[in-house]
Design a protein around this motif. Structure first.
Motif, mmCIF file in Angstrom:
data_model
loop_
_atom_site.group_PDB
_atom_site.id
_atom_site.type_symbol
_atom_site.label_atom_id
_atom_site.label_comp_id
_atom_site.label_asym_id
_atom_site.label_seq_id
_atom_site.Cartn_x
_atom_site.Cartn_y
_atom_site.Cartn_z
ATOM 1 N N PRO A 91 0.798 -1.229 0.000
ATOM 2 C CA PRO A 91 0.000 0.000 0.000
ATOM 3 C C PRO A 91 0.837 1.289 0.000
ATOM 4 O O PRO A 91 0.325 2.346 -0.342
ATOM 5 N N GLU A 92 2.102 1.202 0.364
ATOM 6 C CA GLU A 92 2.958 2.391 0.356
ATOM 7 C C GLU A 92 3.492 2.732 -1.038
ATOM 8 O O GLU A 92 4.074 3.791 -1.232
ATOM 9 N N ILE A 93 3.310 1.826 -1.989
ATOM 10 C CA ILE A 93 3.827 2.022 -3.343
ATOM 11 C C ILE A 93 2.692 2.522 -4.240
ATOM 12 O O ILE A 93 1.598 1.955 -4.240
ATOM 13 N N GLU A 94 2.961 3.563 -5.001
ATOM 14 C CA GLU A 94 1.952 4.099 -5.917
ATOM 15 C C GLU A 94 1.461 2.975 -6.845
ATOM 16 O O GLU A 94 2.267 2.236 -7.411
ATOM 17 N N PRO A 95 0.133 2.829 -6.984
ATOM 18 C CA PRO A 95 -0.410 1.699 -7.742
ATOM 19 C C PRO A 95 0.207 1.467 -9.120
ATOM 20 O O PRO A 95 0.445 0.326 -9.498
ATOM 21 N N LYS A 96 0.485 2.517 -9.880
ATOM 22 C CA LYS A 96 0.998 2.293 -11.239
ATOM 23 C C LYS A 96 2.413 1.718 -11.238
ATOM 24 O O LYS A 96 2.860 1.189 -12.253
ATOM 25 N N TYR A 97 3.115 1.779 -10.110
ATOM 26 C CA TYR A 97 4.477 1.226 -10.011
ATOM 27 C C TYR A 97 4.544 -0.045 -9.170
ATOM 28 O O TYR A 97 5.588 -0.686 -9.115
ATOM 29 N N ARG A 98 3.449 -0.391 -8.522
ATOM 30 C CA ARG A 98 3.455 -1.450 -7.501
ATOM 31 C C ARG A 98 3.971 -2.795 -8.015
ATOM 32 O O ARG A 98 4.909 -3.359 -7.464
ATOM 33 N N HIS A 99 3.368 -3.337 -9.073
ATOM 34 C CA HIS A 99 3.785 -4.660 -9.538
ATOM 35 C C HIS A 99 5.222 -4.633 -10.051
ATOM 36 O O HIS A 99 5.980 -5.571 -9.805
ATOM 37 N N ALA A 100 5.605 -3.569 -10.729
ATOM 38 C CA ALA A 100 6.987 -3.467 -11.226
ATOM 39 C C ALA A 100 7.982 -3.492 -10.076
ATOM 40 O O ALA A 100 9.023 -4.173 -10.162
ATOM 41 N N LYS A 101 7.680 -2.786 -8.993
ATOM 42 C CA LYS A 101 8.576 -2.763 -7.825
ATOM 43 C C LYS A 101 8.648 -4.137 -7.168
ATOM 44 O O LYS A 101 9.712 -4.565 -6.713
ATOM 45 N N ILE A 102 7.528 -4.822 -7.112
ATOM 46 C CA ILE A 102 7.507 -6.159 -6.516
ATOM 47 C C ILE A 102 8.332 -7.125 -7.358
ATOM 48 O O ILE A 102 9.136 -7.902 -6.829
ATOM 49 N N PHE A 103 8.179 -7.073 -8.670
ATOM 50 C CA PHE A 103 8.973 -7.943 -9.541
ATOM 51 C C PHE A 103 10.459 -7.587 -9.473
ATOM 52 O O PHE A 103 11.319 -8.466 -9.524
ATOM 53 N N GLU A 104 10.760 -6.308 -9.356
ATOM 54 C CA GLU A 104 12.153 -5.873 -9.225
ATOM 55 C C GLU A 104 12.764 -6.460 -7.956
ATOM 56 O O GLU A 104 13.898 -6.967 -7.969
ATOM 57 N N ALA A 105 12.026 -6.425 -6.855
ATOM 58 C CA ALA A 105 12.511 -7.000 -5.597
ATOM 59 C C ALA A 105 12.688 -8.511 -5.735
ATOM 60 O O ALA A 105 13.693 -9.078 -5.296
ATOM 61 N N PHE A 106 11.718 -9.174 -6.376
ATOM 62 C CA PHE A 106 11.822 -10.620 -6.579
ATOM 63 C C PHE A 106 13.038 -10.965 -7.432
ATOM 64 O O PHE A 106 13.794 -11.884 -7.118
ATOM 65 N N ASP A 107 13.238 -10.229 -8.493
ATOM 66 C CA ASP A 107 14.362 -10.506 -9.394
ATOM 67 C C ASP A 107 15.712 -10.308 -8.699
ATOM 68 O O ASP A 107 16.704 -10.895 -9.105
ATOM 69 N N GLY A 108 15.733 -9.501 -7.648
ATOM 70 C CA GLY A 108 16.959 -9.282 -6.888
ATOM 71 C C GLY A 108 17.281 -10.397 -5.907
ATOM 72 O O GLY A 108 18.376 -10.419 -5.330
#
Length: 78
Positions: A12-29
């Motif tokens: 919920p702290e991540i702006e919706p339009k960036y949320r999934h991209a940020k989650i995938f970025e964290a997973f890929d790391g």
């Protein structure tokens, strides 16, 4: 479930339009065998389906908490 998390994301702290991209970025790391904890204010089932399409066979998905106000998921990298 006793998992050590490499990273934790409170969606919920991540702006919706960036949320999934940020989650995938964290997973890929993550390295193989590492886990991230995702906390959300609704069931992240659509994200699970996106993982099935974009990271098929590369992840595990285990609910730690299932609502009604908070959902927590352990997402592991195979």
């Amino acid at each position: 479930m006793n998992i050590e998390f490499t990273t934790k994301i409170f969606a919920p702290e991540i702006e919706p339009k960036y949320r999934h991209a940020k989650i995938f970025e964290a997973f890929d790391g993550l390295q193989s065998g590492q886990y991230m904890e995702l906390t959300n204010d609704h069931d992240p089932k659509p994200l699970y389906y996106q993982f099935l399409i974009e990271r098929e066979g590369c992840f595990t998905w285990d609910y730690i908490e299932e609502g009604p106000e908070q959902w927590r998921v352990a997402i592991g990298k195979k």
